[in-house]
Design a protein around this motif. Sequence first.
Motif, mmCIF file in Angstrom:
data_model
loop_
_atom_site.group_PDB
_atom_site.id
_atom_site.type_symbol
_atom_site.label_atom_id
_atom_site.label_comp_id
_atom_site.label_asym_id
_atom_site.label_seq_id
_atom_site.Cartn_x
_atom_site.Cartn_y
_atom_site.Cartn_z
ATOM 1 N N UNK A 107 -30.259 -35.683 26.222
ATOM 2 C CA UNK A 107 -30.812 -34.883 25.126
ATOM 3 C C UNK A 107 -30.707 -35.642 23.809
ATOM 4 N N UNK A 108 -29.591 -36.287 23.582
ATOM 5 C CA UNK A 108 -29.415 -37.034 22.328
ATOM 6 C C UNK A 108 -30.379 -38.213 22.250
ATOM 7 N N UNK A 109 -30.567 -38.922 23.350
ATOM 8 C CA UNK A 109 -31.490 -40.054 23.380
ATOM 9 C C UNK A 109 -32.910 -39.590 23.034
ATOM 10 N N UNK A 110 -33.252 -38.372 23.467
ATOM 11 C CA UNK A 110 -34.593 -37.832 23.219
ATOM 12 C C UNK A 110 -34.637 -36.956 21.965
ATOM 13 N N UNK A 111 -33.706 -37.211 21.063
ATOM 14 C CA UNK A 111 -33.682 -36.575 19.739
ATOM 15 C C UNK A 111 -33.558 -35.043 19.796
ATOM 16 N N UNK A 117 -29.492 -32.546 17.579
ATOM 17 C CA UNK A 117 -29.265 -31.574 16.509
ATOM 18 C C UNK A 117 -29.396 -30.146 17.031
ATOM 19 N N UNK A 118 -30.402 -29.909 17.838
ATOM 20 C CA UNK A 118 -30.594 -28.583 18.433
ATOM 21 C C UNK A 118 -29.411 -28.230 19.340
ATOM 22 N N UNK A 119 -28.976 -29.191 20.124
ATOM 23 C CA UNK A 119 -27.833 -28.967 21.008
ATOM 24 C C UNK A 119 -26.578 -28.661 20.206
ATOM 25 N N UNK A 120 -26.354 -29.427 19.137
ATOM 26 C CA UNK A 120 -25.190 -29.201 18.279
ATOM 27 C C UNK A 120 -25.221 -27.782 17.701
ATOM 28 N N UNK A 121 -26.383 -27.354 17.222
ATOM 29 C CA UNK A 121 -26.494 -26.013 16.641
ATOM 30 C C UNK A 121 -26.186 -24.934 17.672
ATOM 31 N N UNK A 122 -26.680 -25.117 18.882
ATOM 32 C CA UNK A 122 -26.403 -24.143 19.947
ATOM 33 C C UNK A 122 -24.911 -24.118 20.285
ATOM 34 N N UNK A 123 -24.328 -25.305 20.389
ATOM 35 C CA UNK A 123 -22.911 -25.407 20.733
ATOM 36 C C UNK A 123 -22.043 -24.810 19.623
ATOM 37 N N UNK A 124 -22.396 -25.096 18.377
ATOM 38 C CA UNK A 124 -21.638 -24.542 17.249
ATOM 39 C C UNK A 124 -21.724 -23.020 17.246
ATOM 40 N N UNK A 125 -22.906 -22.480 17.502
ATOM 41 C CA UNK A 125 -23.081 -21.018 17.534
ATOM 42 C C UNK A 125 -22.270 -20.401 18.675
ATOM 43 N N UNK A 127 -40.419 -42.691 28.363
ATOM 44 C CA UNK A 127 -40.131 -41.708 29.423
ATOM 45 C C UNK A 127 -39.972 -40.313 28.814
ATOM 46 N N UNK A 128 -40.475 -39.331 29.500
ATOM 47 C CA UNK A 128 -40.413 -37.953 29.020
ATOM 48 C C UNK A 128 -39.378 -37.160 29.814
ATOM 49 N N UNK A 129 -38.748 -36.225 29.137
ATOM 50 C CA UNK A 129 -37.841 -35.306 29.822
ATOM 51 C C UNK A 129 -38.667 -34.301 30.606
ATOM 52 N N UNK A 130 -38.165 -33.828 31.737
ATOM 53 C CA UNK A 130 -38.860 -32.748 32.438
ATOM 54 C C UNK A 130 -39.034 -31.542 31.502
ATOM 55 N N UNK A 131 -40.026 -30.734 31.770
ATOM 56 C CA UNK A 131 -40.415 -29.654 30.865
ATOM 57 C C UNK A 131 -39.261 -28.738 30.461
ATOM 58 N N UNK A 132 -38.448 -28.313 31.387
ATOM 59 C CA UNK A 132 -37.370 -27.359 31.082
ATOM 60 C C UNK A 132 -36.011 -28.024 30.941
ATOM 61 N N UNK A 133 -35.984 -29.340 30.785
ATOM 62 C CA UNK A 133 -34.723 -30.078 30.784
ATOM 63 C C UNK A 133 -33.769 -29.590 29.699
ATOM 64 N N UNK A 134 -34.277 -29.403 28.488
ATOM 65 C CA UNK A 134 -33.401 -28.996 27.389
ATOM 66 C C UNK A 134 -32.765 -27.639 27.675
ATOM 67 N N UNK A 135 -33.572 -26.665 28.077
ATOM 68 C CA UNK A 135 -33.042 -25.325 28.348
ATOM 69 C C UNK A 135 -32.116 -25.333 29.562
#
Length: 114
Positions: free
Chosen positions: A58-62, A65-73, A17-25
Amino acid sequence: GGKPPKKLTISLKKEKPQLPQNFEQDTWDRLKECVTAVHTQQPVTQSFEQLYKGVEDLCIHKKGESLYERLAAECESHIQRNIAGLVNQTPDPVLFLELAQSTWDAHCNRMSTI
């Protein structure tokens, strides 16, 4: 009753299954808004369950790490603003330490919510 039982055939899709295109943002935008609300002691507009589910997806779809970096910043930025707010508050070292302790305690409480 000589009819054989009907067979049920289940075919599984081979593609992941794929995430919707803008799901991460979109998820990050909602999460950032809520992190900012917690840091500024404003009401959180999203349900924690929805936020948790978005982070989990987001974590399931790898994308963890990107989320963690954004949250840490984002948290680092808030910490820098808190530190800047302490500078030149008072020449009294005892009062300064009390302000620093109060700021630290508030920060720890907010981070436990995040």
